[in-house]
Design a protein around this motif. Sequence first.
Motif, PDB file in Angstrom:
ATOM      1  N   ALA A   1       0.811  -1.217   0.000  1.00  0.00           N
ATOM      2  CA  ALA A   1       0.000   0.000   0.000  1.00  0.00           C
ATOM      3  C   ALA A   1       0.847   1.271   0.000  1.00  0.00           C
ATOM      4  CB  ALA A   1      -0.945   0.002   1.197  1.00  0.00           C
ATOM      5  N   VAL A   2       2.143   1.151   0.210  1.00  0.00           N
ATOM      6  CA  VAL A   2       3.025   2.312   0.074  1.00  0.00           C
ATOM      7  C   VAL A   2       2.955   2.840  -1.359  1.00  0.00           C
ATOM      8  CG1 VAL A   2       5.448   3.030   0.079  1.00  0.00           C
ATOM      9  CG2 VAL A   2       4.563   1.644   1.960  1.00  0.00           C
ATOM     10  N   TYR A   3       2.770   1.930  -2.311  1.00  0.00           N
ATOM     11  CA  TYR A   3       2.603   2.303  -3.720  1.00  0.00           C
ATOM     12  C   TYR A   3       1.150   2.689  -3.934  1.00  0.00           C
ATOM     13  CZ  TYR A   3       2.662   1.858  -8.833  1.00  0.00           C
ATOM     14  OH  TYR A   3       2.553   2.089 -10.182  1.00  0.00           O
ATOM     15  N   SER A   4       0.898   3.938  -4.385  1.00  0.00           N
ATOM     16  CA  SER A   4      -0.452   4.516  -4.358  1.00  0.00           C
ATOM     17  C   SER A   4      -1.484   3.703  -5.129  1.00  0.00           C
ATOM     18  CB  SER A   4      -0.408   5.952  -4.899  1.00  0.00           C
ATOM     19  OG  SER A   4       0.119   5.975  -6.213  1.00  0.00           O
ATOM     20  N   VAL A   5      -1.119   3.139  -6.257  1.00  0.00           N
ATOM     21  CA  VAL A   5      -2.085   2.369  -7.045  1.00  0.00           C
ATOM     22  C   VAL A   5      -2.612   1.172  -6.264  1.00  0.00           C
ATOM     23  CG1 VAL A   5      -2.390   0.981  -9.140  1.00  0.00           C
ATOM     24  CG2 VAL A   5      -1.085   3.114  -9.238  1.00  0.00           C
ATOM     25  N   ASN A   6      -1.783   0.599  -5.423  1.00  0.00           N
ATOM     26  CA  ASN A   6      -2.205  -0.579  -4.658  1.00  0.00           C
ATOM     27  C   ASN A   6      -3.199  -0.244  -3.552  1.00  0.00           C
ATOM     28  OD1 ASN A   6      -0.587  -2.291  -6.181  1.00  0.00           O
ATOM     29  ND2 ASN A   6       1.161  -2.126  -4.784  1.00  0.00           N
ATOM     30  N   LYS A   7      -3.210   1.009  -3.091  1.00  0.00           N
ATOM     31  CA  LYS A   7      -4.122   1.388  -2.002  1.00  0.00           C
ATOM     32  C   LYS A   7      -5.570   1.085  -2.371  1.00  0.00           C
ATOM     33  CE  LYS A   7      -1.540   5.205   0.198  1.00  0.00           C
ATOM     34  NZ  LYS A   7      -0.257   5.161  -0.525  1.00  0.00           N
ATOM     35  N   VAL A   8      -5.973   1.477  -3.574  1.00  0.00           N
ATOM     36  CA  VAL A   8      -7.354   1.269  -4.009  1.00  0.00           C
ATOM     37  C   VAL A   8      -7.677  -0.225  -4.039  1.00  0.00           C
ATOM     38  CG1 VAL A   8      -9.023   1.626  -5.869  1.00  0.00           C
ATOM     39  CG2 VAL A   8      -7.329   3.398  -5.346  1.00  0.00           C
ATOM     40  N   ASN A   9      -6.743  -1.031  -4.527  1.00  0.00           N
ATOM     41  CA  ASN A   9      -6.974  -2.480  -4.579  1.00  0.00           C
ATOM     42  C   ASN A   9      -7.155  -3.073  -3.192  1.00  0.00           C
ATOM     43  OD1 ASN A   9      -6.803  -2.513  -7.368  1.00  0.00           O
ATOM     44  ND2 ASN A   9      -4.611  -2.973  -7.395  1.00  0.00           N
ATOM     45  N   VAL A  10      -6.404  -2.563  -2.226  1.00  0.00           N
ATOM     46  CA  VAL A  10      -6.539  -3.049  -0.848  1.00  0.00           C
ATOM     47  C   VAL A  10      -7.931  -2.724  -0.316  1.00  0.00           C
ATOM     48  CG1 VAL A  10      -5.682  -2.832   1.515  1.00  0.00           C
ATOM     49  CG2 VAL A  10      -4.061  -2.892  -0.383  1.00  0.00           C
ATOM     50  N   VAL A  11      -8.402  -1.499  -0.590  1.00  0.00           N
ATOM     51  CA  VAL A  11      -9.732  -1.088  -0.121  1.00  0.00           C
ATOM     52  C   VAL A  11     -10.829  -1.894  -0.807  1.00  0.00           C
ATOM     53  CG1 VAL A  11     -11.368   0.825   0.008  1.00  0.00           C
ATOM     54  CG2 VAL A  11      -8.940   1.244   0.421  1.00  0.00           C
ATOM     55  N   VAL A  12     -10.740  -1.995  -2.125  1.00  0.00           N
ATOM     56  CA  VAL A  12     -11.762  -2.716  -2.902  1.00  0.00           C
ATOM     57  C   VAL A  12     -11.829  -4.184  -2.501  1.00  0.00           C
ATOM     58  CG1 VAL A  12     -12.375  -3.485  -5.240  1.00  0.00           C
ATOM     59  CG2 VAL A  12     -11.661  -1.123  -4.848  1.00  0.00           C
ATOM     60  N   SER A  13     -10.703  -4.744  -2.071  1.00  0.00           N
ATOM     61  CA  SER A  13     -10.664  -6.159  -1.679  1.00  0.00           C
ATOM     62  C   SER A  13     -11.281  -6.416  -0.298  1.00  0.00           C
ATOM     63  CB  SER A  13      -9.217  -6.667  -1.695  1.00  0.00           C
ATOM     64  OG  SER A  13      -8.673  -6.604  -3.000  1.00  0.00           O
ATOM     65  N   GLY A  14     -11.749  -5.351   0.361  1.00  0.00           N
ATOM     66  CA  GLY A  14     -12.461  -5.532   1.625  1.00  0.00           C
ATOM     67  C   GLY A  14     -11.589  -5.532   2.856  1.00  0.00           C
ATOM     68  N   ALA A  15     -10.407  -4.898   2.779  1.00  0.00           N
ATOM     69  CA  ALA A  15      -9.482  -4.952   3.914  1.00  0.00           C
ATOM     70  C   ALA A  15      -9.929  -4.092   5.091  1.00  0.00           C
ATOM     71  CB  ALA A  15      -8.087  -4.519   3.466  1.00  0.00           C
ATOM     72  N   VAL A  16     -10.602  -2.961   4.826  1.00  0.00           N
ATOM     73  CA  VAL A  16     -10.863  -1.983   5.892  1.00  0.00           C
ATOM     74  C   VAL A  16     -11.682  -2.569   7.051  1.00  0.00           C
ATOM     75  CG1 VAL A  16     -12.028   0.190   6.450  1.00  0.00           C
ATOM     76  CG2 VAL A  16     -10.542   0.045   4.442  1.00  0.00           C
ATOM     77  N   PRO A  17     -12.849  -3.198   6.800  1.00  0.00           N
ATOM     78  CA  PRO A  17     -13.600  -3.756   7.942  1.00  0.00           C
ATOM     79  C   PRO A  17     -12.808  -4.802   8.726  1.00  0.00           C
ATOM     80  CG  PRO A  17     -14.958  -3.705   5.954  1.00  0.00           C
ATOM     81  CD  PRO A  17     -13.567  -3.404   5.531  1.00  0.00           C
TER      82      PRO A  17
END
Length: 397
Positions: free
Chosen positions: A259-275
Motif C-alpha cells: 500500500a506504500v505504492y499509491s495504485v495498490n491502495k485502491v486495490n486493498v480497499v476494494v478487496s475488503g481490507a478496511v472492515p
Amino acid sequence: MQDPVIVASGHTYDRVSIAQWINSGHHTCPKSGQRLIHMALIPNYALKSLIHQFCQENNIPLTDPATSSSSSSHIERSPSMKRKLPEKAVDHISATKTAMDTVKKTAEFLVGKLAMGSIDIQRQAAYELRLLAKTGMDNRRIISEAGAIPFLVTLLSSHDPRIQENAVTALLNLSIFDNNKVLIVAAGAIDNIVDVLDSGKTMEARENAAAAIFSLSLIDDYKVIIGSRPKAIPSLVGLLRDGTTAGKRDAATALFNLAVYSVNKVNVVVSGAVPLLIDLLMDDKAGITDDALAVLSLLLGCSEGLEEIRKSKSLVPILIDLLRFGSPKGKENALTLLLGLCKDGGDEVARRLLMNPRGIPSLQSLAADGSMKAQRKADALLRLLNRCCSQPSKPVE
C-alpha cells in the motif's frame, strides 16, 4: 561427528551428544537456547553422506559411536594427518572456511536431490534446504549459488503438500538475503508464490507465501509487480480473515508494504481490507493492533480508503482507547487516523470525538507528554476540534 541429526530448532548435532543433553533433562537447543517443541531427532542425511565421503577420501576410519569415549572424537585422524597443534587449536579463518565449504557441499548435494530425486527425496531435500537457509546470510548466499532457487520455484507447483510448504519456506528464508530477492523474482517466482498464497495446500504454506511477499516487496519495483497480480492483494486480505495469528500479521505487513505504492491502495480497499483491519484493532488474541493501524493510516491516502474508513461507527471509540492504552507507535497512528478523518469535511467524526468524554483529555495528555510526533499531531487535532466548536455550522477544514 558421525551420526548428525536435526533437532526442532533446525540446528544439527551429533546424535549421541544431543541425546545425552536431552536425556539429562534439557528441553532447549544448546546453541540458540530456543525451547524444543518436540524431542524428535531427524537424521541429517546430507551432512552424514559428506562426512562418510570425506572419511573415505582421506582414509579416516570411522569408530563406533557406542564404543568411543565421550571425551574423544568419533573420527580418528590417519597418521598422515596427525601433527602438533599450536596452543590456539583452530584458527578462526580456517574454521570459517571449513564451515563454508561444508555448507557449499551440502547445498550442492541437496540441489542435486531436488533436480533428480524421487518425490520422497525431493521432500527431504527441500526440508533440509529450508533449515539450512534459516540461519546465516552466508548460508543463504551459498544455497543460491548452488542453483537451488529455480528448482524450489518449480516445486511451488507440486501436488505434495509438504514439498510445496518446504519450497515456499525455503524461498522465504533465502529472500532475507537481498541479492536473492532479485534471483527469486528473475526465476519467475512471484506468480507461483501468489498461487500458493491463494490456494496453498496447507495454511502454513499460505502464510509463509505471505511472508515471502512481504520480504520481496521491500524492493520498491516489486511492490508494483506484486500488486499488479490480480490474486495477490485479495489473497492477502483473505489471510487477514482466515489465517492464524502469525498469518494475519504476515498478511498485514505485506499489505502495508504494497500500500506504500499509491495504485495498490485502491486495490486493498476494494478487496475488503478496511472492515477486517478495524475488527483486528479489537482482537486482543490476534495481537496485531499496531500493524492494522499502520495499514489503515496508509489507506487514508486515497479517497476510497477515507470514505470506507469513515463508514465505521465503532472506530472512533477504539482509537480513543488506543490513545490511552496503545503502544507509542500505535498512539501516533491512532492520531494520524483521527486527524485524517476529521479533516476535509469530517465534521461528523469530529463531533463523535468531541462527544466522547475521554477524547479531549486523551489528546491533551498526549499533547503534553507524548512522543514528538504524538505531541505535534495531538496539538493539530486539538486546534482543528477547537475550530469545529467555534464554527459548528461550517464544514471542518
